[in-house]
Design a protein around this motif. Structure first.
Motif, PDB file in Angstrom:
ATOM      1  N   UNK A   1       0.840  -1.206   0.000  1.00  0.00           N
ATOM      2  CA  UNK A   1       0.000   0.000   0.000  1.00  0.00           C
ATOM      3  C   UNK A   1       0.875   1.255   0.000  1.00  0.00           C
ATOM      4  N   UNK A   2       1.981   1.225   0.720  1.00  0.00           N
ATOM      5  CA  UNK A   2       2.901   2.363   0.727  1.00  0.00           C
ATOM      6  C   UNK A   2       3.591   2.514  -0.630  1.00  0.00           C
ATOM      7  N   UNK A   3       3.867   1.411  -1.309  1.00  0.00           N
ATOM      8  CA  UNK A   3       4.411   1.493  -2.666  1.00  0.00           C
ATOM      9  C   UNK A   3       3.429   2.216  -3.583  1.00  0.00           C
ATOM     10  N   UNK A   4       2.146   1.898  -3.446  1.00  0.00           N
ATOM     11  CA  UNK A   4       1.123   2.562  -4.253  1.00  0.00           C
ATOM     12  C   UNK A   4       1.110   4.061  -3.986  1.00  0.00           C
ATOM     13  N   UNK A   5       1.266   4.439  -2.708  1.00  0.00           N
ATOM     14  CA  UNK A   5       1.286   5.856  -2.358  1.00  0.00           C
ATOM     15  C   UNK A   5       2.505   6.543  -2.962  1.00  0.00           C
ATOM     16  N   UNK A   6       3.658   5.882  -2.932  1.00  0.00           N
ATOM     17  CA  UNK A   6       4.870   6.465  -3.512  1.00  0.00           C
ATOM     18  C   UNK A   6       4.723   6.640  -5.028  1.00  0.00           C
ATOM     19  N   UNK A   7       4.054   5.701  -5.666  1.00  0.00           N
ATOM     20  CA  UNK A   7       3.803   5.829  -7.113  1.00  0.00           C
ATOM     21  C   UNK A   7       2.946   7.051  -7.392  1.00  0.00           C
ATOM     22  N   UNK A   8       1.998   7.334  -6.499  1.00  0.00           N
ATOM     23  CA  UNK A   8       1.147   8.515  -6.638  1.00  0.00           C
ATOM     24  C   UNK A   8       1.967   9.792  -6.481  1.00  0.00           C
TER      25      UNK A   8
END
Length: 316
Positions: free
Chosen positions: A109-116
């Motif tokens: 989920x944090x990876x997804x946030x970093x992609x954002x």
């Protein structure tokens, strides 16, 4: 010449980043750490600015941003694991590309946030996955890929790196900050296994406490029994009293020699990133998901031929 900032300058791994910046012909413009034991900077980049408060560091970096001649190009993150996410996003919002040590972050989920945040800022995040550059690992990957694609190799991974009592008193001994021993000392091995043997199909944990963990991983092309420990008592008799670390990987009974060749892998990683060929968020996703699962799995008794040999004295 690119201009770098370094967050976590007093950490164990920071000197490798400092040397990689220098050896690739670039400049360490400023550095930050809450601890001031950073004398190593004098022998690598003596003109670097240094801060012990993040607010002053960030303000300085923001002022540098106003002038293209002084603006930072990269922020390197070597801070404790639990601070990676905020330090990465701070670097990206400064308009810099970010180079971060592993584990990148603890969850997918944090990876997804970093992609954002990458999308919001237009900057890139790169992960140090240095074992992918090791020649012995590359050779094994080539050998596996050139063989039968439906064949599963039998692999045994053992990594024991002795740590003193200080370890449990530091952030590394706090699972809220390090995310546990399998994540802290094992994440790059799980990336290596994925890099060589393909997609993970099964993940089982047989033992886990503050100092060690063991389990079984099954990949497209491998069955892996693994054991990780920071306890010197787990060292084999052949090593105990002579060396503080034992690292072994066997594939189909043959030892894979990769104890040498580590010295310059951070520099190789940096050069690859500077050439636009580094490893980004999606490259790190597999190993992040692996350790995230390991942290949440209930323990299982090992099935036939799935338990690491070092488990015998732990399980009775």
């Amino acid at each position: 010449m690119k201009r770098f900032a370094l967050i976590g300058a007093a950490g164990y791994i920071a000197p490798r980043h400092m040397r990689a910046i220098k050896d690739t012909g670039n400049e360490l413009a400023c550095a930050y750490d809450i601890n001031d034991s950073v004398g190593i900077i004098d022998s690598i980049s003596p003109s670097s600015e240094f801060f012990t408060e993040f607010e002053r560091f960030y303000d300085h970096a923001w002022r540098l941003k106003r002038d293209p001649a002084t603006a930072l190009d990269y922020v390197s993150v070597c801070s404790p694991n639990y601070l990676h996410h905020p330090h990465i996003t701070a670097g990206l919002r400064l308009g810099c590309d970010v180079i971060c040590e592993k584990p990148l972050v603890p969850t997918s989920a944090m990876l997804d946030d970093l992609a954002l945040v990458e999308k919001e800022t237009g900057s890139r995040l790169w992960n140090i996955l240095q074992l992918r550059h090791h020649q012995a690992i590359i050779a094994l990957k080539d050998r596996v890929q050139s063989g039968k694609q439906d064949h599963k190799h039998d692999v045994e991974l053992t990594y024991i790196t002795s740590r003193g009592k200080w370890y449990m008193e530091s952030w590394k001994g706090d699972p809220r900050k390090s995310f546990g021993v399998a994540t802290n000392i094992g994440v790059h091995f799980y990336d290596m296994l994925h890099f060589i043997f393909g997609r993970l199909q099964r993940n089982v944990v047989h033992f886990a406490n503050e100092q060690k963990a063991a389990g079984y991983l099954e990949y497209e092309n491998a069955r892996v029994r693994w054991f990780l420990s920071i306890d010197a008592n787990d060292l084999p008799d052949s090593v105990k009293g002579k060396k503080p670390t034992y690292r072994s990987i066997t594939c189909d009974g043959a030892e894979i020699e990769f104890s040498e060749g580590f010295t310059d892998l951070h520099t190789v990683s940096y050069q690859s990133i500077l050439d636009g060929k580094g490893y980004g968020i999606e490259d790190a996703r597999h190993c992040v998901e692996t350790v995230e699962t390991i942290r949440t799995l209930a323990l299982s008794r090992p099935m036939d031929n799935e338990g690491h040999p070092f488990l015998a004295h732990l399980l009775g």
